[in-house]
Design a protein around this motif. Structure first.
Motif, PDB file in Angstrom:
ATOM      1  N   ARG A 166       7.033  -3.914   2.492  1.00 55.84           N
ATOM      2  CA  ARG A 166       7.011  -5.350   2.218  1.00 55.84           C
ATOM      3  C   ARG A 166       8.075  -5.729   1.181  1.00 55.84           C
ATOM      4  O   ARG A 166       8.670  -6.805   1.272  1.00 55.84           O
ATOM      5  CB  ARG A 166       5.611  -5.762   1.768  1.00 55.84           C
ATOM      6  N   LYS A 169      11.322  -5.968   3.064  1.00 59.29           N
ATOM      7  CA  LYS A 169      11.395  -7.214   3.834  1.00 59.29           C
ATOM      8  C   LYS A 169      11.601  -8.419   2.920  1.00 59.29           C
ATOM      9  O   LYS A 169      12.320  -9.365   3.275  1.00 59.29           O
ATOM     10  CB  LYS A 169      10.117  -7.388   4.654  1.00 59.29           C
ATOM     11  N   GLU A 219       3.807  -6.123   9.814  1.00 55.26           N
ATOM     12  CA  GLU A 219       5.185  -6.236   9.334  1.00 55.26           C
ATOM     13  C   GLU A 219       6.258  -5.851  10.346  1.00 55.26           C
ATOM     14  O   GLU A 219       7.417  -6.203  10.160  1.00 55.26           O
ATOM     15  CB  GLU A 219       5.354  -5.382   8.069  1.00 55.26           C
TER      16      GLU A 219
END
Length: 297
Positions: A166, A169, A219
């Protein structure tokens, strides 16, 4: 429903996670199926790491509470494993549903910010996916947890994980900055939540990322497609840890080998560290007594 960058954390905005939300959320979920899923000690299950942690860290002889127990599946499972556990949740309709399902199950309506128990009452405290829903932060809930846990008692608490996947990203700009809807939850970096625990008087024992499957599904689009096509059926087929008896021996063997290989990959620490959706913190309470009062060490 997507994350946005919120300081050092991620934030999610959709709908306030109040008692009405949770009553609606749990309304159409079967407690029987949820208990069956929770009891699975299968490497493909999201509960695999949790049940291992509970067996290792929960005190066997003391009182335990699950604060924010939802449909009470962990209360039931751990009760059947011999733990002296009870649960509280602030959704009256949810507790009623649990009581209708099993009137003997020790669950009651209660607020994790103001628990109806005296100081130092519990040897163990479980909180799974609860404190991230407080927009002001988890400190008040942790302070109340500290109050009701006895000296040398154990806290097991999990929150959504701002994982390396995460973070990558986020740096690449995948998460938007615009808030839409009401605050729902945070995802925490590991070190920030450890710091919060230490500030509240807890001593860290272990950190256990878990549920890599959901982290990957949420994700990575291609993984979500792959899982929905192949993995969901496999997960359902392993609820009872068995295969169809009418299948040939070779097919059963191939299914078993594939499941075990996938399980080993999913439960590997490196994958969970990089991609897990949730992270569990195990911590100890240290207190000093002065007369009738207890203080943080």
């Amino acid at each position: 429903m997507r994350w946005i960058k919120h300081g050092n954390r991620l934030g999610m905005y959709k709908q306030k996670a109040d008692s009405t939300y949770w009553s609606d959320h749990w309304q159409n979920i079967s407690i029987d199926e949820l208990v069956a899923w929770t009891m699975k000690e299968d490497t493909l299950s999201s509960t695999f790491s949790l049940i291992k942690a509970f067996r290792r860290y929960l005190p066997a002889g003391g009182r335990i509470i699950e604060a924010g127990c939802g449909l009470g599946q962990w209360v039931k499972v751990l009760k059947e494993l011999g733990y002296d556990i009870e649960g509280v949740d602030f959704s009256e309709e949810t507790i009623k549903k649990v009581s209708d399902f099993d009137p003997a199950l020790p669950v009651d309506v209660g607020d994790v910010l103001k628990l109806p128990y005296p100081d130092n009452y519990f040897a163990g405290y479980i909180s799974l996916g609860v404190v991230e829903h407080f927009e002001e932060g988890p400190e008040r809930a942790l302070e109340e947890a500290y109050r009701v846990i006895e000296d040398e008692g154990t806290l097991l608490i999990s929150v959504p994980y701002f994982s390396p996947l995460r973070k990558c990203k986020s740096r690449l700009g995948f998460y938007r900055n615009k808030k839409e809807g009401e605050f729902y939850q945070y995802a925490f970096p590991k070190q920030e939540f450890i710091h919060i625990l230490e500030q509240m008087g807890f001593t860290l024992v272990s950190v256990i990322p878990y549920d890599a499957v959901k982290g990957l599904k949420d994700e990575i689009t291609i993984f979500r497609w792959f899982y929905n096509f192949f993995g969901a059926k496999m997960a359902k087929d392993t609820i009872k840890r068995s295969v169809n008896k009418n299948e040939g021996k070779d097919k059963r063997k191939r299914t078993f080998i594939l499941k075990e290989l996938l399980g080993m990959i999913i439960q590997s620490y490196r994958l969970r560290y990089l991609t897990a959706h949730m992270i569990l913190f195990v911590a100890k309470v240290r207190k000093e007594q002065d007369g009738d009062k207890w203080y943080k060490k």
